[in-house]
Design an enzyme around this catalytic site. Structure first.
Site, short mmCIF file in Angstrom:
data_model
loop_
_atom_site.label_atom_id
_atom_site.label_comp_id
_atom_site.label_asym_id
_atom_site.label_seq_id
_atom_site.Cartn_x
_atom_site.Cartn_y
_atom_site.Cartn_z
N ALA A 116 -13.80 -2.83 -7.40
CA ALA A 116 -12.36 -3.05 -7.59
C ALA A 116 -12.04 -4.52 -7.84
O ALA A 116 -11.30 -4.85 -8.77
CB ALA A 116 -11.60 -2.55 -6.36
N ALA A 117 -12.60 -5.41 -7.04
CA ALA A 117 -12.32 -6.83 -7.19
C ALA A 117 -12.90 -7.37 -8.48
O ALA A 117 -12.26 -8.13 -9.21
CB ALA A 117 -12.85 -7.60 -5.99
N CYS B 139 -12.68 4.49 -2.09
CA CYS B 139 -11.97 5.14 -0.99
C CYS B 139 -11.83 6.65 -1.19
O CYS B 139 -11.46 7.36 -0.26
CB CYS B 139 -10.58 4.52 -0.82
SG CYS B 139 -10.62 2.77 -0.34
N ALA C 140 -17.73 -11.25 -6.61
CA ALA C 140 -17.06 -10.03 -6.13
C ALA C 140 -18.14 -9.08 -5.65
O ALA C 140 -18.24 -7.93 -6.08
CB ALA C 140 -16.23 -9.41 -7.25
N GLY D 43 -19.59 0.14 10.27
CA GLY D 43 -18.78 -0.96 9.80
C GLY D 43 -19.36 -1.56 8.53
O GLY D 43 -20.35 -1.07 7.98
N TYR E 239 18.53 7.88 3.94
CA TYR E 239 18.65 9.11 4.74
C TYR E 239 19.00 10.29 3.85
O TYR E 239 19.89 10.21 3.01
CB TYR E 239 19.73 8.96 5.82
CG TYR E 239 20.27 10.30 6.30
CD1 TYR E 239 19.46 11.17 7.03
CD2 TYR E 239 21.57 10.71 5.97
CE1 TYR E 239 19.94 12.41 7.44
CE2 TYR E 239 22.06 11.95 6.38
CZ TYR E 239 21.23 12.80 7.11
OH TYR E 239 21.69 14.03 7.51
#
Length: 464
Positions: free
Chosen positions: A12-13, A44, A111, A243, A425
């Site tokens: 992406a970068a 993602c 990147a 991670g 609303y």
């Protein structure tokens, strides 16, 4: 000869940088080096491809390589690994098909993304162990699910990717266990939110083991034998979702300054400490608007934005990136869970006097079909200045509400300014008593309470 921009990485970068550079300078020679075989796909979206929500892996591509090569005149090269950076000579050493050579540049964008953290216990040689950090890995996992009788799976890690993969595998009919070394799932949220997510996992048949470390995994040919403390289980596959580590080695080995998480430190123009070298995406530690210092928070939107800024500036233009708040949302079965800014735990760790005020409202008018509860947790100083927000609820009532909190943080709102926000609303979309405003109202009451000013105070506001 025209100037040459070299971009390392086509995620992406990287592709955002290359595309922005082309828009900025139509005459620039742009070369993108990618060690893998794919460019510009939705990282993602991988869990949703695994679950068959996304039918084909090709659907994840924003553009095909030919588009970048032909329409944007970007020299996109696959199978090229950058091995060493010489910033004094403005040269990259690269390897392709076992052959090494050098490529010079006038400006460079790193990147290089991030790499999954794989503890030693999970590094066993087995086609049953996955990280789901790239498309090839996801395709391999999808194929295994299609071709074998996969009944049991272990997810190591209870963060964003771990929870998304737990849902994806459950959707494929797999019995899932999550092993999380910390005392709660979603450990980057406050405990009250984590408990709600834990309950949702259990409700959907996911076994959760907290405070649990995987000590070994052995492929015996028919399954994985996994040891977790005193427990030993057999699973058909395992996903490591512990991670991400910043892929900063190319820059750091050349002397670039690094910060949190070992990520490259950049200024608002995405310049590193090396001359003519920019960086973007998951390999950097950009400025955090609340902490007012660099922070390593690898998320997709920041990768695209920092890539654009790096590309514009590397091509001779002018752009800046003001920083991150860590705004994120994750789907966990029927729940949406979101955050922005700091949690109460994070604020306390920074030595900031903070209060957490929590309120529960409705996603729509309570009489309208489909109305569900939305919990809003605001983190603020005793004087009312907003520091962060967390939200959890069923369906579509969370994702855009967290964006309201993010904009309020970016604007420097306190709870009274948030309470004055003129929000929309209509019964099908939102109630009169908007959940985030209920929380702001309760937070305003907290300012006058006797507990104001005590670090780490946790208060619950009104329910509607």
């Amino acid at each position: 000869m025209s100037n040459r921009l070299v971009v390392v990485g086509s995620g992406a970068a990287g592709m955002s940088a290359a595309s922005a550079a082309r828009r900025t300078n139509s005459d620039l020679e742009i070369v993108v080096l990618e060690s893998g075989n794919h460019a510009a796909y939705g990282l993602c979206g991988l869990p949703y491809y695994v679950s068959d929500v996304i039918a084909e892996s090709d659907d994840l591509f924003a553009y095909r390589p030919e588009f970048f090569r032909e329409k944007r005149r970007i020299d996109l090269r696959f199978g090229v690994e950058a091995t060493r950076l010489d910033p004094d000579r403005k040269v990259l050493a690269v390897s392709q098909d076992g052959v090494g050579y050098e490529i010079g540049y006038d400006s460079l964008v790193l990147a290089t993304g991030g790499s999954p953290i794989v503890p030693g216990a999970l590094a066993a040689q087995s086609d049953r162990i996955f990280t789901v950090r790239n498309l090839d890995d996801a395709v391999r996992l999808h194929r295994l699910l299609d071709e074998r009788n996969v009944r049991r799976a272990l997810i190591v890690g209870g963060g964003y990717i771990g929870l998304e993969m737990a849902e994806a595998l459950a959707e494929r009919g797999v019995a899932v266990t999550i092993a999380e070394a910390l005392p709660m799932v979603l450990p980057n949220f406050d405990e009250t939110i984590g408990e709600r997510v834990h309950a949702e996992l259990v409700r959907n048949g996911v076994a959760v083991r907290l405070g649990c470390r995987v000590e070994s995994a052995v492929d015996d040919g028919s399954c994985l034998q996994v040891s977790m403390g005193d427990e030993r289980i057999e699973v058909d596959l395992m996903v490591a979702a512990v991670g991400v580590r910043a892929g900063s080695a190319l820059g750091s080995d050349a002397g670039a300054v690094c910060g949190p998480g070992g990520a490259l430190v950049v200024d608002e123009h995405m310049r590193t400490s090396l001359h003519s070298v920019f960086a973007a995406g998951d390999c950097i530690a950009p400025y955090h608007r609340i902490l007012r210092r660099p922070a390593f928070i690898p998320l997709g939107p920041a990768a695209n934005k920092t890539g654009r800024v790096a590309g514009v500036n590397a091509a001779g233009g002018e752009a800046r990136f003001a920083g991150v708040l860590g705004t994120a949302v994750v789907k966990v079965f029927d729940l949406a869970v979101a955050r922005t800014g700091l949690t109460l735990v994070e604020a306390s760790a920074e030595g900031i006097d903070a209060i957490a005020t929590q309120a529960v409202g409705k996603s729509r008018a309570k009489y309208y079909p489909g109305s569900e509860s939305v919990t809003v947790r605001l983190i603020h100083r005793p004087d009312g200045r907003l520091l962060g927000a967390q939200m959890v609820g069923v369906g579509d009532g969370v994702a855009k509400r967290i964006d309201v909190a993010a904009i309020a943080l970016q604007a420097g709102f306190d709870v009274s300014a948030l309470l004055d926000s003129d929000l929309s609303y209509a019964p099908p979309f939102a109630p009169v008593y908007e959940p985030i405003l209920l929380a702001a109202q309760a937070a305003g009451a907290d300012q006058t309470s006797t507990t104001a000013g005590v670090a780490g105070t946790d208060r619950h506001g009104v329910k509607q």
